[in-house]
Design a protein around this motif. Sequence first.
Motif, mmCIF file in Angstrom:
data_model
loop_
_atom_site.group_PDB
_atom_site.id
_atom_site.type_symbol
_atom_site.label_atom_id
_atom_site.label_comp_id
_atom_site.label_asym_id
_atom_site.label_seq_id
_atom_site.Cartn_x
_atom_site.Cartn_y
_atom_site.Cartn_z
ATOM 1 N N ALA A 1 -4.227 -11.874 1.899
ATOM 2 C CA ALA A 1 -4.078 -10.253 1.994
ATOM 3 C C ALA A 1 -4.680 -9.391 2.980
ATOM 4 O O ALA A 1 -5.833 -8.355 2.771
ATOM 5 C CB ALA A 1 -5.402 -10.162 -0.051
ATOM 6 N N PRO A 2 -4.297 -9.066 3.548
ATOM 7 C CA PRO A 2 -4.461 -8.354 4.921
ATOM 8 C C PRO A 2 -4.445 -6.528 4.326
ATOM 9 O O PRO A 2 -3.036 -7.542 4.435
ATOM 10 C CB PRO A 2 -3.939 -8.820 6.289
ATOM 11 N N SER A 3 -4.711 -5.894 4.635
ATOM 12 C CA SER A 3 -4.549 -4.762 3.984
ATOM 13 C C SER A 3 -3.540 -4.776 4.646
ATOM 14 O O SER A 3 -2.549 -3.463 3.900
ATOM 15 C CB SER A 3 -5.787 -3.948 4.462
ATOM 16 N N ASP A 4 -2.580 -4.743 6.288
ATOM 17 C CA ASP A 4 -1.385 -3.721 6.754
ATOM 18 C C ASP A 4 -0.058 -5.012 6.283
ATOM 19 O O ASP A 4 0.679 -5.369 7.062
ATOM 20 C CB ASP A 4 -1.456 -4.216 7.946
ATOM 21 N N ILE B 1 2.413 -8.341 9.420
ATOM 22 C CA ILE B 1 1.255 -7.243 9.738
ATOM 23 C C ILE B 1 1.681 -6.308 10.505
ATOM 24 O O ILE B 1 2.594 -6.601 11.301
ATOM 25 C CB ILE B 1 -0.056 -8.112 10.180
ATOM 26 N N GLY C 1 0.962 -1.010 0.104
ATOM 27 C CA GLY C 1 0.480 -0.081 0.320
ATOM 28 C C GLY C 1 1.197 1.292 -0.128
ATOM 29 O O GLY C 1 1.912 1.680 0.166
ATOM 30 N N HIS D 1 1.794 3.908 2.141
ATOM 31 C CA HIS D 1 1.585 4.395 3.310
ATOM 32 C C HIS D 1 2.836 5.751 3.146
ATOM 33 O O HIS D 1 2.680 5.910 2.168
ATOM 34 C CB HIS D 1 1.782 3.339 4.293
ATOM 35 N N SER E 1 0.756 -1.969 11.872
ATOM 36 C CA SER E 1 0.279 -1.085 11.788
ATOM 37 C C SER E 1 0.122 -0.038 12.698
ATOM 38 O O SER E 1 0.529 -0.212 14.058
ATOM 39 C CB SER E 1 -1.516 -1.740 11.519
#
Length: 336
Positions: free
Chosen positions: A250-253, A267, A209, A211, A269
Amino acid sequence: MPDTAQSALDRAIAAVPVERFHGADGHAVRPCTPASVTHRHLQMLDVQPGANVLDIGIGSGLSAALLAEIAGPQGHVTAVDIEPHLAARAADLYSEHGHKVTVVVSDGLLGHPSQAPYDHILVGTTPPAIPDAWLQQLKPGGTLLCGVRIGLLPGAFAIARVTVDAHHQPHTVEIHHGGYTPMIAAYPLAPVTRAVHPQRPEQSLTAVGEHEQCLADALLASLIETPHIEAAPAAGPEYFHLKNWLVATAPSDLLEATLDQGNGTGIGSLAPDGTAHAAVATDEHFIADRPDSPALARLHALVHRWQQAGAPRTHQLRARLLREGDAWNARVSATT
């Protein structure tokens, strides 16, 4: 694989000494795919005598020599590489030892249309995406075996086995654990955000992503400064299937980190108070920012889901090719 094809492969392995191409110490060409991997991938390709085969990425030259032995006098093998010195080295060995291989110096992304259509295409490297040209140059029912990217993370590599239908579209797609070195081509890794430790550049982190850079920096720092380390439940080869399953979910983090303890996927965040929480799994350890890290708790939960699902292997993941322009991206999902 039919017995006749297995016998042909066995005879080829017996007839082509690995040392001829890898050198006595196995360091003649670097990077060099281990012979056992080449043998396994040729078994997956299931080449028959008389086949017309394209080998992209000559490397040490071993795979094309084996293919020539299997295809036999009625078959034809074309080996393509963009590096002239690798092509010349392999051509000399083929000539010296009587291997019937046509060597071409060219960009493998284009395939080699003048000898198409092919029964099989073997690609000993990983392209940015699968060129549609490769599928178009296969006969209906033909097979492509190549390295692929299955996600945005730098280490999201695997092996794809693809057959095409009468219209040269993907008919069956299988994704297997493994990988080849990247092809000489630009890799579109965006959208990802990468952090490198300023004093220890060998340690890095890549987050999926676009970020803020400060997030990636904070996540990396949280795993380096005072890490919590514990034994991982998926050690050794099991880890790579877990890693590919994490890519598939595919977790968002999702992130990937290179640390003193090894390469890991996990992961991370920022908490509402601005604290960075991260956790990664390697082939030996869980590494987290602290024992009670929310990221570690989530990673434990993800691993539990994988185990409850029967710890699926990479080839059990749902695989597909997604077309984007004149290329195909390989992707996996956890739904089988």
